[in-house]
Design an enzyme around this catalytic site. Structure first.
Site, mmCIF file in Angstrom:
data_model
loop_
_atom_site.group_PDB
_atom_site.id
_atom_site.type_symbol
_atom_site.label_atom_id
_atom_site.label_comp_id
_atom_site.label_asym_id
_atom_site.label_seq_id
_atom_site.Cartn_x
_atom_site.Cartn_y
_atom_site.Cartn_z
ATOM 1 N N ASN A 113 0.588 -1.073 -0.108
ATOM 2 C CA ASN A 113 -0.096 0.146 0.070
ATOM 3 C C ASN A 113 0.805 1.574 -0.016
ATOM 4 O OD1 ASN A 113 0.711 -0.769 2.581
ATOM 5 N ND2 ASN A 113 -0.961 0.175 3.461
ATOM 6 N N GLY A 186 2.550 -6.267 7.146
ATOM 7 C CA GLY A 186 1.572 -6.903 6.148
ATOM 8 C C GLY A 186 0.476 -7.251 7.069
ATOM 9 N N SER A 187 -0.375 -8.347 6.606
ATOM 10 C CA SER A 187 -1.463 -8.726 7.294
ATOM 11 C C SER A 187 -1.199 -9.423 8.668
ATOM 12 C CB SER A 187 -2.414 -9.608 6.234
ATOM 13 O OG SER A 187 -1.836 -10.713 5.884
ATOM 14 N N GLU A 208 4.486 -5.586 11.755
ATOM 15 C CA GLU A 208 3.816 -4.260 11.700
ATOM 16 C C GLU A 208 2.365 -4.934 10.765
ATOM 17 O OE1 GLU A 208 4.426 -1.262 12.752
ATOM 18 O OE2 GLU A 208 6.201 -1.806 13.645
ATOM 19 N N CYS A 242 -2.674 1.230 6.551
ATOM 20 C CA CYS A 242 -3.014 0.337 7.760
ATOM 21 C C CYS A 242 -3.493 1.148 8.799
ATOM 22 C CB CYS A 242 -1.690 -0.304 7.924
ATOM 23 S SG CYS A 242 -0.381 0.882 8.440
ATOM 24 N N GLU A 337 -10.440 -6.254 8.647
ATOM 25 C CA GLU A 337 -9.980 -4.827 8.180
ATOM 26 C C GLU A 337 -10.422 -4.246 7.019
ATOM 27 O OE1 GLU A 337 -5.753 -4.946 7.879
ATOM 28 O OE2 GLU A 337 -5.505 -2.749 7.843
HETATM 29 P P1 NAD Z 1 0.475 -9.309 3.107
HETATM 30 O O1 NAD Z 1 0.370 -9.961 4.270
HETATM 31 O O2 NAD Z 1 -0.607 -10.145 2.017
HETATM 32 O O3 NAD Z 1 1.703 -9.349 2.455
HETATM 33 C C1 NAD Z 1 2.880 -8.832 2.784
HETATM 34 C C2 NAD Z 1 4.075 -9.203 2.377
HETATM 35 O O4 NAD Z 1 4.170 -10.841 2.842
HETATM 36 C C3 NAD Z 1 4.317 -9.255 0.956
HETATM 37 O O5 NAD Z 1 5.748 -8.838 0.677
HETATM 38 C C4 NAD Z 1 4.200 -10.971 0.602
HETATM 39 O O6 NAD Z 1 4.901 -11.144 -0.573
HETATM 40 C C5 NAD Z 1 4.445 -11.726 1.765
HETATM 41 N N1 NAD Z 1 3.651 -12.806 1.934
HETATM 42 C C6 NAD Z 1 2.325 -12.817 1.652
HETATM 43 N N2 NAD Z 1 1.860 -14.180 1.751
HETATM 44 C C7 NAD Z 1 2.905 -14.853 2.327
HETATM 45 C C8 NAD Z 1 2.948 -16.120 2.870
HETATM 46 N N3 NAD Z 1 1.813 -16.939 2.967
HETATM 47 N N4 NAD Z 1 4.114 -16.575 3.241
HETATM 48 C C9 NAD Z 1 5.102 -15.636 3.395
HETATM 49 N N5 NAD Z 1 5.239 -14.191 2.821
HETATM 50 C C10 NAD Z 1 3.759 -13.870 2.545
HETATM 51 O O7 NAD Z 1 -0.067 -7.939 3.160
HETATM 52 P P2 NAD Z 1 -0.692 -6.906 2.336
HETATM 53 O O8 NAD Z 1 -1.655 -7.170 1.476
HETATM 54 O O9 NAD Z 1 0.666 -6.674 1.245
HETATM 55 O O10 NAD Z 1 -0.856 -5.597 2.994
HETATM 56 C C11 NAD Z 1 -1.970 -5.333 3.642
HETATM 57 C C12 NAD Z 1 -1.698 -5.455 5.033
HETATM 58 O O11 NAD Z 1 -0.777 -4.899 5.591
HETATM 59 C C13 NAD Z 1 -3.138 -4.767 5.922
HETATM 60 O O12 NAD Z 1 -3.529 -5.811 6.938
HETATM 61 C C14 NAD Z 1 -2.282 -3.661 6.482
HETATM 62 O O13 NAD Z 1 -3.033 -3.333 7.371
HETATM 63 C C15 NAD Z 1 -1.178 -4.126 6.638
HETATM 64 N N6 NAD Z 1 -0.109 -3.137 6.715
HETATM 65 C C16 NAD Z 1 0.443 -2.629 8.053
HETATM 66 C C17 NAD Z 1 1.280 -1.686 8.155
HETATM 67 C C18 NAD Z 1 1.851 -1.263 9.233
HETATM 68 O O14 NAD Z 1 2.862 -0.298 9.300
HETATM 69 N N7 NAD Z 1 1.447 -1.745 10.550
HETATM 70 C C19 NAD Z 1 1.514 -0.909 6.834
HETATM 71 C C20 NAD Z 1 1.062 -1.261 5.738
HETATM 72 C C21 NAD Z 1 0.216 -2.359 5.673
#
Ligand code: NAD
Length: 437
Positions: A113, A186-187, A208, A242, A337
């Site tokens: 994002n 990430g999530s 995070e 996020c 979310e």
């Molecule tokens: P995501 O968890 O799908 O992916 C994040 C990263 O993890 C990517 O680089 C992806 O390649 C990797 N990934 C995905 N699935 C995986 C798996 N099974 N095993 C290992 N690695 C894997 O998240 P997203 O869709 O990129 O981002 C959205 C989420 O991130 C939302 O929940 C948002 O709130 C959160 N977010 C948090 C912050 C923060 O600072 N706290 C900032 C931005 C986004």
């Protein structure tokens, strides 16, 4: 598979180069220069990935990064100094100091994002603390991921900082390796996978994550300013932030007035038709678009009332800024979310109702409160638990380097930004020094 690059980084780390403070400062300066030199390319990549408006890219991805780098450069010498600490009098004449030391080779995994700054800001902490790093940007923001890889190939030695591009499988291969720290954005669902993989190697993690961040709006406010700040924080990056307000908890006495003001702000920010505004982003991909429009499907959620917006253009991945009411916690939109431009509104009559709602949910990444009543401010801060937040504003606490940023419970583990980033990537070695008498 990534053993070779990790091995090279371990050798580089062992050479002791990264322990030199002037080396770290030089690398931070190089990073700043790389961002400045590539500003236009970064804007273009963000535009291609998210249709990200120029002003948003400039503020949230470029200026934010540069300010963090400058802050780290300014404070680095102080952060790295061993700190004297008090000892009990029985230990005299001994003395005690705490020495920060780098961890070694760290892995930073980013989300899509804010695909540039979510990789670079943690990296600033890692460089400042004297580590080598492997960066894995999100494959979903593919243009930015390629660009980050190109920039690092050009400006940095791979044995020091290296970018690995790829999707889930690549992430999993990286996670199978031994690192000295894993920093993941990430999530919550993937955060659990990351932590499980890290546990096998006993690697510490910073997670995070996301969550449903509430925004409470009470009566003692300037309505116009509150509406402005809520509208801005929610629809920035089309809600794909996020820490965006996920839902509004509004005192029923002011709900209608607040909605009127939000409508005016939407007009002012994005014009009559936000689809034609250069200042309004798009949804990242079809999967996320489908997930979001499902929340608005009246067949699935019959009682939901769309008060503002609701228009979509599928081939543009456009969803208008949307406000909904009559939702229940059983609705899909409240079960996870939102992470998009949909803002549910829930009324309350007593603040205790709002607090009870928040406390019945997993701990959110952020909380926002609009009220000038200082007792109420204290009450909400004391009686709810969340990562961080703002009083009378939204999302801007993220841009303050002296405020550690991170979640709690389901919204994350650990924090970064400024000194917190340095601390995350450091080990603090405690030394008691005695004399021979
Ligand atoms: P995501 O968890 O799908 O992916 C994040 C990263 O993890 C990517 O680089 C992806 O390649 C990797 N990934 C995905 N699935 C995986 C798996 N099974 N095993 C290992 N690695 C894997 O998240 P997203 O869709 O990129 O981002 C959205 C989420 O991130 C939302 O929940 C948002 O709130 C959160 N977010 C948090 C912050 C923060 O600072 N706290 C900032 C931005 C986004």
């Amino acid at each position: 598979m990534f053993g070779e690059i990790i091995h090279k980084q371990r050798d580089f780390f062992q050479s002791g180069k990264t322990k030199d403070i002037s080396f770290r400062i030089q690398q931070l300066k190089t990073l700043k220069q790389a961002v400045i030199d590539n500003e236009t390319a970064i804007f273009n990549a963000l535009q291609a990935d998210l249709h990200k408006p120029l002003v948003e890219s400039f503020n949230a991805e470029i200026v934010l990064v540069i300010k963090e780098i400058e802050y780290a450069i300014k404070h680095l010498k102080n952060w790295t100094k061993p700190k004297k600490t008090q000892i009990p009098w029985q230990f005299i004449p001994a003395s005690a100091k705490i020495y920060p030391e780098p961890l070694g080779v760290v892995l930073i995994i980013g989300a899509w994002n804010y695909p540039f700054q979510l990789i670079i800001v943690p990296l600033i902490g890692a460089i400042a603390a004297g580590n080598c790093a492997i960066l894995k940007p999100s494959e979903i923001a593919s243009h930015t991921s390629h660009l980050i890889s190109e920039i690092f190939d050009k400006y940095f030695n791979k044995s020091y900082l290296s970018v690995v591009e790829g999707a889930v499988e690549t992430s999993q291969q990286l996670l199978a390796e031994k690192f000295d720290h894993i920093f993941f954005t990430g999530s919550t669902a993937v955060g659990k996978i990351v932590m499980e993989a890290a546990a096998k190697q006993l690697t510490p993690v910073t997670l995070e994550l996301g969550g449903k961040s509430p925004c409470i709006v009470d009566t003692d406010i300037d309505l116009k300013i509150a509406a402005r700040r809520i509208t801005w924080g929610k629809f920035f990056n089309a809600g794909q932030t996020c820490l965006a307000p996920d839902y509004l908890l509004v005192n029923q006495k002011i709900k209608d007035y607040l909605l009127d003001e939000i409508k005016k702000c939407l007009q002012e920010f994005y014009g009559e038709n936000p689809a034609q505004s250069p200042d309004y982003a798009r949804i990242i991909n079809q999967k996320q678009f489908d997930r979001l429009i499902d929340y608005l499907d009246n067949l699935k959620n019959p009682q939901i009332n769309i008060i503002i917006g609701g228009e979509t253009i599928a081939n543009e991945l456009y969803i208008a800024p949307t406000i909904i009411e009559n939702i229940s916690w059983q609705d899909a939109v409240m079960q996870s979310e939102i992470f998009g431009p949909i803002l549910p509104i829930i009324e309350f009559t007593e603040i205790s109702e709002a607090i009870n709602i928040i406390n019945s949910q997993p701990k959110p990444l952020a909380l926002y409160l609009f009220s000038q009543n200082e007792n109420l401010q204290k009450q909400v801060i004391n009686e709810t638990s969340f990562g961080g937040g703002c009083i009378n504003h939204t999302i801007i606490h993220y841009a303050v380097p002296s405020l550690p940023f991170g979640g709690i419970g389901n919204s994350g583990i650990g924090s970064y930004h400024g000194k917190a980033g340095f601390d995350t990537f450091s080990h603090y070695k405690s030394i008691l020094k005695n004399l021979f008498f």
